[in-house]
Design an enzyme around this catalytic site. Structure first.
Site, PDB file in Angstrom:
ATOM      1  N   LYS A  13      35.657  40.352  50.553  1.00  0.00           N
ATOM      2  CA  LYS A  13      36.100  39.326  51.501  1.00  0.00           C
ATOM      3  C   LYS A  13      37.537  38.864  51.250  1.00  0.00           C
ATOM      4  CE  LYS A  13      33.447  35.674  49.233  1.00  0.00           C
ATOM      5  NZ  LYS A  13      33.593  36.362  47.933  1.00  0.00           N
ATOM      6  N   ARG A  88      30.090  27.524  49.233  1.00  0.00           N
ATOM      7  CA  ARG A  88      29.280  28.381  48.369  1.00  0.00           C
ATOM      8  C   ARG A  88      27.905  27.772  48.112  1.00  0.00           C
ATOM      9  NH1 ARG A  88      33.495  31.327  45.772  1.00  0.00           N
ATOM     10  NH2 ARG A  88      33.042  32.640  44.043  1.00  0.00           N
ATOM     11  N   ARG A 122      37.306  47.571  37.798  1.00  0.00           N
ATOM     12  CA  ARG A 122      38.630  46.999  37.998  1.00  0.00           C
ATOM     13  C   ARG A 122      39.421  46.927  36.688  1.00  0.00           C
ATOM     14  NH1 ARG A 122      39.080  41.788  41.927  1.00  0.00           N
ATOM     15  NH2 ARG A 122      37.743  43.042  43.249  1.00  0.00           N
ATOM     16  N   ARG A 155      39.712  42.172  32.821  1.00  0.00           N
ATOM     17  CA  ARG A 155      39.738  40.701  32.758  1.00  0.00           C
ATOM     18  C   ARG A 155      38.344  40.199  32.378  1.00  0.00           C
ATOM     19  NH1 ARG A 155      41.696  37.919  38.144  1.00  0.00           N
ATOM     20  NH2 ARG A 155      39.559  37.161  38.242  1.00  0.00           N
ATOM     21  N   ARG A 166      27.571  36.012  37.957  1.00  0.00           N
ATOM     22  CA  ARG A 166      28.113  35.596  39.252  1.00  0.00           C
ATOM     23  C   ARG A 166      27.239  36.068  40.399  1.00  0.00           C
ATOM     24  NH1 ARG A 166      33.540  37.968  37.913  1.00  0.00           N
ATOM     25  NH2 ARG A 166      34.151  37.915  40.072  1.00  0.00           N
TER      26      ARG A 166
HETATM   27  P1  ADP Z   1      34.789  35.843  42.721  1.00  0.00           P
HETATM   28  O1  ADP Z   1      35.825  36.486  41.827  1.00  0.00           O
HETATM   29  O2  ADP Z   1      33.430  35.712  42.116  1.00  0.00           O
HETATM   30  O3  ADP Z   1      34.812  36.312  44.137  1.00  0.00           O
HETATM   31  P2  ADP Z   1      36.360  33.482  43.298  1.00  0.00           P
HETATM   32  O4  ADP Z   1      37.665  34.088  42.956  1.00  0.00           O
HETATM   33  O5  ADP Z   1      36.084  33.142  44.716  1.00  0.00           O
HETATM   34  O6  ADP Z   1      35.161  34.344  42.732  1.00  0.00           O
HETATM   35  O7  ADP Z   1      36.108  32.188  42.404  1.00  0.00           O
HETATM   36  C1  ADP Z   1      36.201  32.217  41.002  1.00  0.00           C
HETATM   37  C2  ADP Z   1      35.442  31.042  40.400  1.00  0.00           C
HETATM   38  O8  ADP Z   1      35.930  29.794  40.945  1.00  0.00           O
HETATM   39  C3  ADP Z   1      33.944  31.017  40.700  1.00  0.00           C
HETATM   40  O9  ADP Z   1      33.214  31.826  39.817  1.00  0.00           O
HETATM   41  C4  ADP Z   1      33.637  29.520  40.550  1.00  0.00           C
HETATM   42  O10 ADP Z   1      33.558  29.144  39.193  1.00  0.00           O
HETATM   43  C5  ADP Z   1      34.867  28.872  41.131  1.00  0.00           C
HETATM   44  N1  ADP Z   1      34.698  28.615  42.593  1.00  0.00           N
HETATM   45  C6  ADP Z   1      35.390  29.202  43.610  1.00  0.00           C
HETATM   46  N2  ADP Z   1      34.994  28.734  44.811  1.00  0.00           N
HETATM   47  C7  ADP Z   1      34.014  27.826  44.565  1.00  0.00           C
HETATM   48  C8  ADP Z   1      33.183  27.008  45.390  1.00  0.00           C
HETATM   49  N3  ADP Z   1      33.276  27.022  46.737  1.00  0.00           N
HETATM   50  N4  ADP Z   1      32.286  26.188  44.776  1.00  0.00           N
HETATM   51  C9  ADP Z   1      32.173  26.161  43.442  1.00  0.00           C
HETATM   52  N5  ADP Z   1      32.904  26.918  42.604  1.00  0.00           N
HETATM   53  C10 ADP Z   1      33.820  27.748  43.140  1.00  0.00           C
END
Ligand code: ADP
Length: 212
Positions: A13, A88, A122, A155, A166
């Site tokens: 996304k 989320r 990655r 990472r 996650r």
């Molecule tokens: P991913 O790499 O899992 O797609 P993101 O880059 O969107 O995740 O977010 C990284 C981290 O930031 C999440 O694992 C969470 O800890 C926090 N986070 C991001 N968006 C939200 C949200 N809407 N609500 C709560 N925590 C969030």
């Protein structure tokens, strides 16, 4: 046009939001990026969320909603935006609905196996930050950056343990949003297991048909 992108980590996304945002002149609002920036800058918010993010858990709704509310109050979002990674949880969706009318929620469908393969493959360059994938976008020499010759590494949040956590958090807390938006007539599904271009080909006609 006000859009929400839903999907598991690794569903693509963020990549699609960036591409379609550029095409349509819509800012991509990524809560993950906003939190990472806060951590990097060592702000009060950053200090509070650092450990939570490292464990792959969710930041409390209150903090997240306040952050998004502030971001959506800035002038660049006046004509619309793409929300990437927010909401989320159901309480986040309810809080958003109380102050914004959304035009559509796009669900990037992608199975666990594909997600784990994408995320665990990655690799990032320690020196210049370039991103590679061992299968989809391998460097010319294993472990070495094509661009600057730097060392490639994994990472912390792309380690298998964190990825699985996650994914579990996604299934438990975020997946219920699919039904929530479907029930409100706002949900649109995309098959996100193939290439970025294939996802964009599904998304463009879908967005053309959306009322905004
Ligand atoms: P991913 O790499 O899992 O797609 P993101 O880059 O969107 O995740 O977010 C990284 C981290 O930031 C999440 O694992 C969470 O800890 C926090 N986070 C991001 N968006 C939200 C949200 N809407 N609500 C709560 N925590 C969030």
């Amino acid at each position: 046009m006000r859009l929400i992108f839903l999907g598991a980590p690794g569903a693509g996304k963020g990549t699609i939001a960036s591409a379609i945002g550029t095409e349509r002149g819509l800012p991509q609002v990524s809560t993950g990026d906003l939190f990472r920036e806060a951590v990097k800058n060592g702000t009060e918010l950053g200090l509070r969320v650092k450990g939570i993010m490292e464990r792959g858990e969710l930041v409390p709704d209150e903090l997240t909603v306040a952050l998004v509310r502030e971001r959506l109050g800035r002038p660049d979002t006046a004509k619309g935006y793409i929300l990437d990674g927010f909401p989320r949880t159901i309480p986040q969706a309810e809080a958003l609905a109380a102050f914004q009318r959304i035009d559509g929620a796009i669900n990037f469908r992608c199975g666990d196996e594909v997600v784990v393969r994408r995320l665990s493959g990655r690799r990032i360059c320690r020196s210049c930050g370039a991103i590679y994938h061992v299968e989809n976008m391998p460097p010319r020499r294993e472990g070495v950056c094509d661009r600057c010759g730097g060392e490639l590494y994994i990472r912390d949040d792309y380690r298998l343990e964190s990825i699985r956590n996650r994914l579990r958090v996604y299934r438990e807390q975020t997946e219920p949003l699919i039904g929530w938006y479907r029930g409100r007539g706002l949900l649109h599904d995309i098959d996100s297991e193939q290439t970025v271009e294939k996802s964009l080909e599904q998304l463009r006609p879908l967005l053309a048909g959306l009322r905004s």
